[in-house]
Design a protein around this motif. Structure first.
Motif, PDB file in Angstrom:
ATOM      1  N   ILE A   1      -0.830  70.442  78.060  1.00 50.57           N
ATOM      2  CA  ILE A   1      -1.374  69.415  78.836  1.00 50.57           C
ATOM      3  C   ILE A   1      -3.154  69.533  78.414  1.00 50.57           C
ATOM      4  O   ILE A   1      -3.686  68.393  78.343  1.00 50.57           O
ATOM      5  CB  ILE A   1      -1.239  69.473  80.345  1.00 50.57           C
ATOM      6  CG1 ILE A   1      -1.787  68.336  80.943  1.00 50.57           C
ATOM      7  CG2 ILE A   1      -1.576  70.691  80.658  1.00 50.57           C
ATOM      8  CD1 ILE A   1      -0.971  67.058  80.595  1.00 50.57           C
ATOM      9  N   VAL A   2      -3.286  70.730  78.221  1.00 55.08           N
ATOM     10  CA  VAL A   2      -4.783  70.919  77.869  1.00 55.08           C
ATOM     11  C   VAL A   2      -5.172  70.243  76.357  1.00 55.08           C
ATOM     12  O   VAL A   2      -6.204  69.616  76.612  1.00 55.08           O
ATOM     13  CB  VAL A   2      -5.125  72.706  77.558  1.00 55.08           C
ATOM     14  CG1 VAL A   2      -6.328  72.678  77.047  1.00 55.08           C
ATOM     15  CG2 VAL A   2      -4.934  73.155  78.936  1.00 55.08           C
ATOM     16  N   LEU A   3      -4.204  70.469  75.479  1.00 52.35           N
ATOM     17  CA  LEU A   3      -4.594  69.510  74.231  1.00 52.35           C
ATOM     18  C   LEU A   3      -4.790  67.922  74.548  1.00 52.35           C
ATOM     19  O   LEU A   3      -5.478  67.393  73.933  1.00 52.35           O
ATOM     20  CB  LEU A   3      -3.479  69.576  73.320  1.00 52.35           C
ATOM     21  CG  LEU A   3      -3.169  71.042  72.503  1.00 52.35           C
ATOM     22  CD1 LEU A   3      -2.164  70.998  71.766  1.00 52.35           C
ATOM     23  CD2 LEU A   3      -4.575  71.300  71.678  1.00 52.35           C
ATOM     24  N   VAL A   4      -3.990  67.451  75.536  1.00 52.66           N
ATOM     25  CA  VAL A   4      -3.957  65.867  75.943  1.00 52.66           C
ATOM     26  C   VAL A   4      -5.226  65.680  76.458  1.00 52.66           C
ATOM     27  O   VAL A   4      -5.892  64.727  76.076  1.00 52.66           O
ATOM     28  CB  VAL A   4      -2.686  65.752  76.901  1.00 52.66           C
ATOM     29  CG1 VAL A   4      -2.739  64.286  77.133  1.00 52.66           C
ATOM     30  CG2 VAL A   4      -1.328  65.818  76.241  1.00 52.66           C
ATOM     31  N   VAL A   5      -5.589  66.546  77.659  1.00 51.24           N
ATOM     32  CA  VAL A   5      -6.850  66.204  78.194  1.00 51.24           C
ATOM     33  C   VAL A   5      -8.070  66.291  77.341  1.00 51.24           C
ATOM     34  O   VAL A   5      -8.862  65.495  77.045  1.00 51.24           O
ATOM     35  CB  VAL A   5      -6.887  67.158  79.512  1.00 51.24           C
ATOM     36  CG1 VAL A   5      -8.471  66.926  80.088  1.00 51.24           C
ATOM     37  CG2 VAL A   5      -5.819  66.954  80.576  1.00 51.24           C
ATOM     38  N   GLN A   6      -7.897  67.253  76.493  1.00 49.48           N
ATOM     39  CA  GLN A   6      -9.103  67.722  75.640  1.00 49.48           C
ATOM     40  C   GLN A   6      -9.296  66.641  74.631  1.00 49.48           C
ATOM     41  O   GLN A   6     -10.438  65.985  74.550  1.00 49.48           O
ATOM     42  CB  GLN A   6      -8.772  68.810  74.830  1.00 49.48           C
ATOM     43  CG  GLN A   6      -9.973  69.863  74.380  1.00 49.48           C
ATOM     44  CD  GLN A   6      -9.470  70.929  74.054  1.00 49.48           C
ATOM     45  OE1 GLN A   6      -8.651  71.937  74.418  1.00 49.48           O
ATOM     46  NE2 GLN A   6      -9.787  71.442  72.680  1.00 49.48           N
ATOM     47  N   SER A   7      -8.230  65.856  74.028  1.00 51.18           N
ATOM     48  CA  SER A   7      -8.519  64.944  73.077  1.00 51.18           C
ATOM     49  C   SER A   7      -8.727  63.659  73.917  1.00 51.18           C
ATOM     50  O   SER A   7      -9.361  62.795  73.204  1.00 51.18           O
ATOM     51  CB  SER A   7      -7.185  64.839  72.146  1.00 51.18           C
ATOM     52  OG  SER A   7      -6.007  64.940  72.916  1.00 51.18           O
TER      53      SER A   7
END
Lengths: 427, 420
Positions: free
Chosen positions: B367-373
């Motif tokens: 989910i961190v990747l999603v939020v970050q991108s």
């Protein structure tokens, strides 16, 4: 290549500037091959199996001695290099067939050298080639996506994300519906969706195309990874068992040695690959649509002046490219293995990008570049099995090193479409 | 300063009018400026991430089944699913009642390599170069640093300096090579850096299977542990090490290079307009090689922070996805040194908190990747964010694109004049 050249005697022709790059490269590689593959080769013989069990007629295995073959092929390469030097001294360019024959000799010499140096100096040539084509399938689809986008002037770094998105949707839709064909369709839709985001941000909002591409790869990786853990792993029976697309065997033709399996014993994704390469090539170079696309990629302002809708053309091409890459992604989950795992595309989108460049932004060139990279990939795994002296990591590096050489102009010059990566704002 | 005050022909403005216009000016500045867009972008990304968490939540799914009979259940489940994850993200990255501020120290540890590599990407951005190669530069940097750390046995103090030096040199060479190829042959740095990343990755994989790098008696690809004299001193009771101070120092250094030094000025000139910079007497080729080498050195420092700080051993996954995260860090920080620093802290907090979040609420780290991108996507497209919050209406009166296009035009002749 100029038209009046043949009519004039050689002495009267204007002197072309001498380029020593090709002769020098060929000489160095030729001499190194002669020494390493020839004189320092293995004393064993290399055996190449040509026929497989199901062929109509059986060809005998090809057995060649290591050192002698290396020397003969090495000398052949040196002769070609010498011819290139001779031409350069005469102020004539080296014709295109010389590097091609040279490359073929080099690959064969390399093969003989690694195989004869192995613990078990025997490989199946038919298996090697068939495996290379199989591994090249997602690369070909990915590179076609790259060609379509970049010919229209949009850099597509998001091939990796399109492949991954395609692989994921194919797996989940095929599992839920029980139909791999619907999975294939879903893969195309998912790839196109990734492309829609790329197109909206890079064309409508004029965000740097490379930034959008890089970020999209991370986004798709995050979303698929998240859904894989929360949805697929909760109930793999329901959500992650897509089943495979059947291999369609064309009777008779598929029994031809070597080329039979690669052309006539494929899954539907494999056949689609050949169709897609041909369609994209004809579309880009033989139709009015293709001429317009290329005009948009080379000189958008001129194209706009002539009434071509630049940004619409780009949008359509990017979405079309995404759909094609998505189909390529379905290869991972519907053909190669019948389940999805995190990061299943494993960086192949970037190899596809390399194939676009090495293939000089031409669908057929990209196809052969992808085949070469698939060959390197497959050879790497086969060589690990038969136990060769070359570390497998160096084989794995090959596509990337070759691409660096290609973009740096050391092996011919590959030139991107002029407006590649430039957003077009009217006015 | 409102224009009506200055124009002589206009009727004298009333007091109230001036205040109104001033307020309008401030309003435009806040809503059109980058600050608000960044905050809103982070907010929207978090909301979308929360919706994704909620969409896959079991309780949300069951309550959705009787949505129309008892909608309150659904919405409270929706709210709980989203906020629970973020609360535990906060507890894992900043503060919780059990450990106090210990998680914040972990955040600083995780953000150290992100800041260093992010600075490298940001510096290259400012010179108009897209450095996707931080990943490869981190890998080569950590290979060199790790080798100096476990193979050479030097006195305390000197050893760590040698390790840092080797890591920085490794990254600088790997980055500088890209700069050299670009300057000499005109090859695109994006393609070069992507390819160099993979070459570095396979090279690391190869080395970890050789006698020189593999830990004796080990079949897994892992190096010996670095000497105690080769690693950064750590704060007792945490993983936070002196590398974080190095990251602060590098931020100051990059800020100095960009804003105060001659080469920094040249970098920015080349980034703004290479043709004009060349005309003004800047050696563009030299500048390209130099900026890529410095960018690589910064990424190499990130590699040092990994092997001599956090991990203390070289593994195939030493760079994780740091190089790609560094790109998002630099983009969020708008390629300014301190912006990158704080963006690195934010993404470091996400990374550190995500581990706790996964354990306590079962929300995957992805989910961190999603939020970050999503954050980076929204920040890159301010008009989209403003449209979402209805802030665009004000700017419709004046053409927003004119100044953007007009700006480079006078710049070119000015610098040509300077060169002549």
């Amino acid at each position: 290549m100029s038209a009046p050249a043949p009519t004039l005697p050689a002495k009267l022709r204007p002197l072309a500037p001498v380029s020593w790059k090709t002769p020098i490269m060929l000489s160095v590689i030729g001499l190194l091959s002669l020494v390493f593959f020839g004189f320092a080769g293995s004393e064993q013989s290399a055996t190449f199996g040509i026929s497989t069990g199901g062929d109509v007629f059986t060809l005998p295995d090809l057995v060649v001695p290591g050192i002698a073959t290396g020397i003969v092929l090495g000398l052949g390469m040196c002769v070609l290099a010498g011819y290139s030097i001779f031409l350069a001294r005469e102020h004539r360019p080296t014709p295109g067939w010389v590097p091609m024959v040279f490359a073929a000799l080099f690959i064969f010499a390399f093969l003989v050298w690694v195989v004869s140096g192995a613990r078990t100096p025997q490989i199946s040539l038919a298996g090697l080639i068939a495996g290379s084509v199989t591994l090249a399938v997602p690369l070909v689809f990915g590179s076609l996506s790259g060609v379509l986008c970049e010919r229209a002037g949009v850099v597509n770094i998001a091939i990796e994300g399109q492949l991954l998105g395609g692989a994921f949707s194919a797996a989940i839709i095929a599992s839920v519906t029980g139909s791999p064909m619907l999975g294939l369709l879903a893969a195309a839709v998912a790839g196109a969706l990734v492309s829609v985001v790329l197109a909206i941000f890079s064309i409508k909002y004029v965000v740097n195309q490379i930034i959008v591409g890089v970020v999209l790869n991370v986004l798709v990786s995050g979303i698929t990874g998240f859904l894989f853990t929360t949805v697929m792993q909760e109930d793999p029976e329901l959500y992650n068992s897509p089943g495979r697309l059947p291999v369609i065997d064309i009777p008779g033709l598929s029994a031809i040695p070597i080329i039979g399996p690669i052309l006539f014993r494929q899954s539907i994704v494999g056949y689609l690959m050949y169709i897609a390469v041909a369609a994209v090539w004809i579309g880009l170079f033989k139709t009015r649509w293709g001429l317009r696309v290329r005009a948009v990629g080379e000189h958008p302002k001129a194209a706009d002046t002539l009434g071509i809708k630049v940004n619409t053309t780009r949008f359509v091409n990017v979405v079309l490219g995404g759909a094609i890459a998505g189909i390529g992604g379905s290869f991972f989950t519907l053909v190669a293995i019948d389940s999805f795992t995190k990061e299943i595309s494993g960086g192949r989108g970037f190899i596809a990008l390399a194939a676009v460049i090495f293939g000089r932004w031409n669908p057929i060139g990209a196809f052969f570049a992808a085949l070469l990279f698939g060959f390197a990939d497959n050879l790497q795994s086969i060589l690990t099995i038969i136990g060769t002296p070359v570390p497998s990591q160096f084989m794995a590096m090959l596509p990337y090193v070759v691409t660096v050489f290609a973009v740096a102009g050391l092996v011919g010059k590959s030139r991107a479409p002029a407006a590649d990566g430039e957003p077009y704002v009217k006015g | 300063m409102s224009p009506s005050e200055l124009s002589p022909g206009a009727p004298p403005p009333t007091h109230a009018n001036t205040i109104n216009e001033q307020q309008h000016g401030i309003w435009v500045k806040i809503t059109q400026g980058p600050g608000l867009v960044s905050v809103l972008a982070v907010f929207v990304a978090l909301v979308l991430g929360g919706l994704l968490i909620a969409a896959t939540d079991a309780k949300v799914a069951t309550t959705a089944g009787y949505l129309f009979s008892r909608p309150s259940d659904f919405f409270s489940a929706l709210w709980a699913a989203g906020t629970d994850s973020y609360v535990s993200l906060f507890q894992g990255s900043i503060y919780n009642s059990r450990q106090g501020f210990a998680p914040f120290l972990e955040t600083l540890t995780v953000s150290t390599p992100l800041i260093c590599a992010g600075l490298g990407v940001a510096l290259a951005f400012r010179a108009g170069l897209f450095n996707i190669g931080a990943q490869g530069q981190i890998i080569i940097g950590s290979i060199m640093a790790a080798y100096a750390g476990f193979a050479w046995h030097l006195p305390f103090g000197l050893h760590l300096l040698v390790v840092i030096f080797m890591g920085v040199i490794g990254g600088a060479v790997w980055g500088g090579l890209v700069g050299l190829l670009k300057a000499r042959t005109g090859a695109h740095e994006v393609i070069l850096t992507i390819m160099f990343n993979y070459v570095a990755l396979y090279f690391l994989d190869f080395l970890l299977n050789t006698k020189a790098f593999q830990r004796p008696g080990e079949t897994n690809p892992i190096s010996p542990i670095l000497d105690p004299s080769a690693v950064f001193p750590a704060l007792p009771g945490s993983r936070l090490h002196l590398g974080f101070v190095m990251a602060i120092g590098l931020t100051i250094l990059v800020a100095w290079i960009l804003n105060r030094s001659t080469i920094g000025f040249e970098f920015r000139a080349v980034g703004a307009n290479p043709a004009a910079a060349r005309t003004a007497g800047v050696n563009v080729a030299r500048s390209t090689i130099l900026v890529m080498a410095i960018a690589g050195a910064l990424a190499g420092a990130a590699g040092v922070a990994q092997v001599a700080g956090t991990e203390q051993v070289l593994t195939a996954g030493i760079a994780a996805s740091l190089g790609f995260d560094a790109i998002t860090v630099a983009l969020l920080g708008r390629s300014t040194p301190w912006g990158t620093f704080f963006a690195g802290l934010l993404f470091g907090a996400f990374r550190a908190g995500a581990v706790t979040m996964q354990i306590s609420t079962g929300t995957p780290i992805d989910i961190v990747l999603v939020v970050q991108s999503l954050i980076v996507l929204f920040i890159a497209a301010p008009p989209l964010v403003r449209a979402m919050f209805g802030l665009n209406r004000k700017s419709k009166n004046k053409p927003p694109k004119t100044p953007k296009h007009a700006a480079p035009a006078p710049a070119a002749p000015a610098s040509q004049g300077g060169g002549a």
